[in-house]
Design an enzyme around this catalytic site. Structure first.
Site, PDB file in Angstrom:
ATOM      1  N   ASP A  42      40.900 -28.231  84.733  1.00 15.59           N
ATOM      2  CA  ASP A  42      41.712 -27.669  85.816  1.00 15.59           C
ATOM      3  C   ASP A  42      41.171 -28.029  87.190  1.00 15.59           C
ATOM      4  OD1 ASP A  42      43.379 -26.532  83.962  1.00 15.59           O
ATOM      5  OD2 ASP A  42      43.311 -24.525  84.832  1.00 15.59           O
TER       6      ASP A  42
ATOM      7  N   ASN B 110      48.064 -29.185  82.729  1.00 15.66           N
ATOM      8  CA  ASN B 110      48.611 -27.840  82.608  1.00 15.66           C
ATOM      9  C   ASN B 110      47.864 -26.877  83.528  1.00 15.66           C
ATOM     10  OD1 ASN B 110      50.279 -25.805  81.705  1.00 15.66           O
ATOM     11  ND2 ASN B 110      49.217 -25.498  79.771  1.00 15.66           N
TER      12      ASN B 110
ATOM     13  N   GLU C  53      49.768 -20.830  79.463  1.00 12.24           N
ATOM     14  CA  GLU C  53      49.677 -22.123  78.801  1.00 12.24           C
ATOM     15  C   GLU C  53      50.513 -22.169  77.522  1.00 12.24           C
ATOM     16  OE1 GLU C  53      46.074 -22.128  81.453  1.00 12.24           O
ATOM     17  OE2 GLU C  53      47.425 -20.687  80.520  1.00 12.24           O
TER      18      GLU C  53
ATOM     19  N   LYS D   4      39.636 -26.949  79.313  1.00  2.00           N
ATOM     20  CA  LYS D   4      40.455 -26.605  80.471  1.00  2.00           C
ATOM     21  C   LYS D   4      39.686 -25.742  81.470  1.00  2.00           C
ATOM     22  CE  LYS D   4      45.162 -25.167  81.539  1.00  2.00           C
ATOM     23  NZ  LYS D   4      44.955 -24.338  82.712  1.00  2.00           N
TER      24      LYS D   4
ATOM     25  N   HIS E  75      43.479 -22.760  75.907  1.00  2.00           N
ATOM     26  CA  HIS E  75      42.042 -22.509  75.928  1.00  2.00           C
ATOM     27  C   HIS E  75      41.703 -21.047  75.667  1.00  2.00           C
ATOM     28  CE1 HIS E  75      42.217 -21.326  80.442  1.00  2.00           C
ATOM     29  NE2 HIS E  75      43.448 -21.459  79.996  1.00  2.00           N
ATOM     30  N   ARG E  76      42.473 -20.132  76.211  1.00  2.00           N
ATOM     31  CA  ARG E  76      42.144 -18.716  76.028  1.00  2.00           C
ATOM     32  C   ARG E  76      42.461 -18.232  74.618  1.00  2.00           C
ATOM     33  NH1 ARG E  76      39.658 -17.854  80.261  1.00  2.00           N
ATOM     34  NH2 ARG E  76      40.401 -18.510  82.312  1.00  2.00           N
TER      35      ARG E  76
ATOM     36  N   ASP F  58      44.272 -12.652  81.939  1.00  2.00           N
ATOM     37  CA  ASP F  58      43.490 -13.600  81.144  1.00  2.00           C
ATOM     38  C   ASP F  58      42.478 -12.903  80.243  1.00  2.00           C
ATOM     39  OD1 ASP F  58      44.856 -15.759  82.105  1.00  2.00           O
ATOM     40  OD2 ASP F  58      43.394 -16.282  83.638  1.00  2.00           O
TER      41      ASP F  58
END
Length: 419
Positions: free
Chosen positions: A51, A93, A323, A398, A372-373, A295
Site C-alpha cells: 500500500d 487495491n 478489500e 499489503k 490481508h486482514r 480493521d
C-alpha cells in the site's frame, strides 16, 4: 497454484517482544502531505508494504522525490504541488492511496487517471467525486468505482462542500488534505451523522497540523481549513494499531504476554480501542459496535468464536466494501469450521461462541479472498485448533509483510503445505 500455509497450535503461552510495522494510515497520510510541501521531510518508523509503495510510486510519477535510505524511512522532497503523470497511476487495491490521490490530483495541470486491480475496481468512490465536482474539479468514474479520470486545473479556489461519508471516512480525509492547498478557505461538512471510522479523520487532522496546516471544527461534522499549504517536517510514525490487534489476541488465546513496543493507551489510531475488548476475552460483551474500529473487527470475530457467550457485531456495513466483503467472508469461513458458528443478520454478524470449539477432523483451508486482514485474523484459529491452513498467505504483504516471520519468532510453527 497459490501457496497454502499450515498454522500449528504452539501448545504453550506465547511470550516475547515483536517489532510491528509502522502505521499504514499515518504513513500514507504523511507521504502525501510531505509530497505536497515545498522542501524535504524525513519519515521514520514508516511502513514499507504494497500500500505505501503504491503511494510512493505515484508521488514519484507526479514530480515528488521519494528516497528510501533504509527499511523504515522515507525521505520526501516536494515542490509545493504535483505534476500530471505521463501515464495512468496503478494503485493495486490501496484504498487510502486511491482516495487521497484522487483528490490531490486536482492540484495538477492536466489529466490524471487513477486505476487499481480488480478488487479496487469494485470499491466505491462516487461520494468523493460528487464532492470534488461541487468544488469545481472535474472527475469521473463511469462505474462509480475506479478507474477515475481527473482533470486538474492547477489548484482549487475554495468554498464549502458537503460529502456523504457513510461508506468511508477516507472521502473526508481526502478533501481535508486537499483543502489546505486551496486559494481560499474551504469548509468540509458531512451530509449526515454517519461516518465510517471518525477516528481516522482525527488522525488526518493531526497529520495536517504536523505539516503546518490549520483546520478547526465548526460543528460536530464540519471543519474549516485555512489555505496555508504545507511545510516539510520530520515525523516518527507510531506502530500499526491494526497489526497490534493480532498480537494482543495471540496473548489472550494462548495465555501469553507479547510486548508490541507501545502501550495500548499510547496509540492514536482508532483500532487501538479494540484492546479493551480483547482484554475482556473470554468474557467479551454481548454487543460490539465495529463501526469505529473496522480493521480490528476480523480479529475480534475470531476471538468471539472462542468466547464464553455469543457476541453480536453491529455497524459493519463498511466491511462489505473493503478489500473483500469481510462481513460475508468471515461468516462463511467461521461456518466452515463449525456449522452455525456465525450468521449474518443484515449488516450485523452474530458469533455464537464455543470455548471448546473442536478442531476440524481433517485439514481445513481457510480462504482469505486475497484480503490481508482475513489472512492475518484467520491464522489466529491455528493457535488453538489443529488442522488449520491459510490460503494465499502472501496477501499479508499489503500491510504487514513480516507477519508470518513475526508469528514464527514467537514460536508458532508454520508449514508450507502446497506451492
Amino acid at each position: 497454484m497459490s501457496q497454502v500455509l499450515g498454522v500449528r497450535p504452539p501448545g504453550r503461552a506465547l511470550i516475547g517482544q515483536v517489532k510491528l510495522p509502522g502505521s499504514k494510515s499515518i504513513t500514507n497520510r504523511a507521504l502525501l502531505l510531505a509530497g505536497l510541501a515545498r522542501g524535504s521531510s524525513r519519515l521514520t518508523g514508516a511502513l514499507k508494504s504494497d500500500d505505501t509503495r503504491y503511494m510512493a510510486q505515484a508521488l514519484r510519477a507526479m514530480g515528488v522525490t521519494v528516497d528510501e535510505p533504509d527499511a523504515t524511512t522515507f525521505e520526501v522532497t516536494g515542490r509545493g504541488g504535483l505534476l500530471a503523470p505521463t501515464g495512468p497511476l496503478f494503485l493495486g487495491n490501496a484504498g487510502t492511496a486511491t482516495r487521497f490521490l484522487t483528490a490531490a490530483a486536482a492540484l495538477t495541470e492536466g489529466e490524471v487517471v487513477i486505476d487499481g486491480d480488480s478488487h479496487m475496481r469494485r470499491r466505491p468512490i462516487g461520494p468523493l467525486l460528487q464532492a470534488l465536482d461541487a468544488l469545481g474539479v472535474k472527475a469521473e468514474a463511469p462505474t462509480g468505482c475506479p478507474p477515475v479520470r481527473i482533470l486538474g486545473r492547477g489548484g482549487l479556489e475554495g468554498g464549502r462542500v458537503e460529502v456523504d461519508a457513510g461508506l468511508s471516512s477516507q472521502y473526508v480525509s481526502a478533501l481535508l488534505m486537499l483543502a489546505a492547498c486551496a486559494r481560499e478557505p474551504v469548509e468540509v461538512a458531512l451530509t449526515g451523522a454517519d461516518i465510517g471510522a471518525r477516528g481516522y479523520v482525527e488522525l488526518t487532522l493531526a497529520a495536517m497540523e504536523r505539516f503546518g496546516a490549520t483546520a478547526e471544527a465548526t460543528g460536530p461534522g464540519a471543519w474549516r481549513v485555512q489555505p496555508t499549504g504545507y511545510r516539510p517536517c520530520d515525523l516518527a510514525i507510531e506502530p500499526d494499531a491494526s497489526a497490534a490487534t493480532y498480537m494482543w489476541a495471540a496473548e489472550r488465546l494462548t495465555g501469553g504476554r507479547i510486548d508490541v513496543g507501545l502501550p495500548s493507551q499510547d496509540f492514536t489510531q482508532p483500532d487501538a480501542s479494540a484492546y479493551a475488548l480483547i482484554a475482556a476475552f473470554p468474557h467479551m460483551p454481548a454487543m460490539i459496535d465495529g463501526s469505529q474500529m473496522q480493521d480490528a473487527v476480523p480479529t475480534l470475530v475470531v476471538l468471539a468464536a472462542f468466547n464464553a457467550t455469543p457476541v453480536r457485531f453491529t455497524g459493519l456495513a463498511n466491511l462489505r466494501v473493503k478489500e473483500c466483503d469481510r462481513l460475508s467472508a468471515l461468516s462463511i469461513e467461521l461456518q466452515s469450521l463449525r456449522a452455525g458458528l456465525a450468521r449474518e443478520e443484515g449488516d450485523a454478524l452474530v458469533v455464537l461462541g464455543a470455548p471448546d470449539l473442536p478442531p476440524p477432523t481433517g485439514l481445513i483451508r481457510l480462504r482469505t479472498y486475497k484480503d490481508h486482514r482475513m489472512a492475518m485474523s484467520l491464522a489466529l484459529f491455528g493457535l488453538r485448533l489443529e488442522n488449520v491452513a491459510i490460503e494465499d498467505p502472501g496477501c499479508v504483504a499489503k500491510t504487514f509483510p513480516g507477519y508470518w516471520d513475526t508469528l514464527a519468532s514467537l514460536g508458532v510453527e508454520l508449514d508450507i503445505l502446497q506451492a
